[in-house]
Design a protein around this motif. Structure first.
Motif, short mmCIF file in Angstrom:
data_model
loop_
_atom_site.label_atom_id
_atom_site.label_comp_id
_atom_site.label_asym_id
_atom_site.label_seq_id
_atom_site.Cartn_x
_atom_site.Cartn_y
_atom_site.Cartn_z
N ASP A 240 87.51 41.51 -38.74
CA ASP A 240 86.78 42.74 -38.45
C ASP A 240 87.37 43.92 -39.23
O ASP A 240 86.64 44.76 -39.77
CB ASP A 240 86.81 43.04 -36.96
CG ASP A 240 85.93 42.10 -36.15
OD1 ASP A 240 85.09 41.41 -36.75
OD2 ASP A 240 86.10 42.04 -34.92
N ALA A 241 88.71 43.98 -39.28
CA ALA A 241 89.37 45.04 -40.03
C ALA A 241 89.05 44.92 -41.52
O ALA A 241 88.77 45.92 -42.20
CB ALA A 241 90.87 44.98 -39.81
N ALA A 242 89.07 43.69 -42.03
CA ALA A 242 88.77 43.47 -43.44
C ALA A 242 87.34 43.89 -43.78
O ALA A 242 87.09 44.42 -44.87
CB ALA A 242 89.00 42.01 -43.81
N ARG A 243 86.40 43.66 -42.86
CA ARG A 243 85.01 44.06 -43.13
C ARG A 243 84.89 45.58 -43.25
O ARG A 243 84.16 46.08 -44.11
CB ARG A 243 84.09 43.54 -42.03
CG ARG A 243 83.60 42.11 -42.26
CD ARG A 243 82.46 41.76 -41.34
NE ARG A 243 82.91 41.60 -39.97
CZ ARG A 243 83.39 40.46 -39.48
NH1 ARG A 243 83.48 39.40 -40.26
NH2 ARG A 243 83.78 40.37 -38.23
N LEU B 92 94.36 43.22 -49.30
CA LEU B 92 94.95 44.49 -48.85
C LEU B 92 95.41 44.39 -47.40
O LEU B 92 96.48 44.90 -47.04
CB LEU B 92 93.93 45.62 -49.02
CG LEU B 92 94.41 47.03 -48.69
CD1 LEU B 92 95.69 47.38 -49.44
CD2 LEU B 92 93.32 48.05 -49.00
N VAL B 93 94.61 43.73 -46.56
CA VAL B 93 95.02 43.50 -45.17
C VAL B 93 96.32 42.70 -45.13
O VAL B 93 97.24 43.03 -44.39
CB VAL B 93 93.90 42.76 -44.40
CG1 VAL B 93 94.45 42.15 -43.11
CG2 VAL B 93 92.76 43.70 -44.07
N GLY B 94 96.39 41.65 -45.94
CA GLY B 94 97.60 40.84 -45.96
C GLY B 94 98.82 41.63 -46.39
O GLY B 94 99.91 41.51 -45.79
N MET B 95 98.68 42.45 -47.42
CA MET B 95 99.79 43.27 -47.88
C MET B 95 100.25 44.24 -46.81
O MET B 95 101.45 44.37 -46.53
CB MET B 95 99.38 44.04 -49.14
CG MET B 95 100.47 44.93 -49.71
SD MET B 95 99.90 45.98 -51.07
CE MET B 95 99.49 44.74 -52.30
#
Length: 215
Positions: free
Chosen positions: A141-144, A168-171
């Motif tokens: 959801d955050a990635a979307r 970017l979420v992973g980083m």
């Protein structure tokens, strides 16, 4: 001989308040000890409720665990949405501000969540398909939300924006959890450093778009 004094009765709570209290207790126990090392007896004892009361709110330990994961996931998604909304409201709606808002949302979420961040990022029961899908839902959801921002910022195709938002979420997630565990770098410095690293990559896509638009 003095007769034994009756134990004080636990404070009566409304259903919603009791559920919130149990969730808070379960969150703390699951985060510190892991799903497999916590029993419903442990949670009932810590929350000072009977097991029948506990089971009226949550039919099983897995149901309770999933409710905790959902609660943490909602908090993460709210943090990201608020960060992006703050950028939209700000005077400088630059690409760098978007990246910084995302990084800051993750770093501050982990800082405020304490050990409970592990329920979303390092769950010990992700082999269970129900748990895995719920744990991954918050990040998805955050990635979307981030994907939409990247598409508006750099004009990327959907598939490219999907991939970059996941990266970017992973980083942001790895940097936030590492900083929390070591405490070697302050929150603000972490946000600045990771923003600088991430923005240098995103900026290339923005420059490419601006160049093509100018041409």
């Amino acid at each position: 001989m003095t007769p034994p004094q009756p134990r004080p009765r636990a404070t009566r709570m409304g259903r919603d308040a009791r559920r919130a209290q149990v969730l808070g207790v379960a969150q703390d126990l699951f985060a510190r000890e892991g799903f497999h090392h916590v029993s419903m007896d442990d949670i009932a004892d810590r929350a000072e409720v009977s097991k029948p009361v506990l089971y009226r709110h949550f039919p099983s330990k897995l149901d309770l665990y999933l409710a905790v994961v959902d609660h943490r996931g909602e908090a993460l998604v709210t943090a990201v949405d608020e960060a992006l909304a703050a950028v939209d409201r700000g005077e400088q709606q630059s690409g760098r501000a978007v990246v910084r808002g995302i990084v800051q949302a993750y770093v501050e979420f982990v800082e405020h969540a304490g050990d409970s961040f592990s329920l979303l990022f390092e769950s010990d029961v992700t082999r269970d398909s129900d748990v895995r899908s719920r744990v991954e839902q918050a990040s998805a959801d955050a990635a979307r939300a981030i994907c939409r921002a990247l598409r508006e910022l750099a004009g990327l195709p959907q598939q490219h924006a999907d991939l970059l938002s996941t990266a970017l979420v992973g980083m942001a997630r790895v940097a936030a959890t590492s900083r929390y565990r070591t405490q070697d770098v302050g929150v603000d410095d972490t946000v600045d450093l990771v923003t600088q690293l991430a923005w240098r990559g995103v900026a290339g896509f923005v420059r490419d778009r601006e160049g093509s638009d100018a041409g």
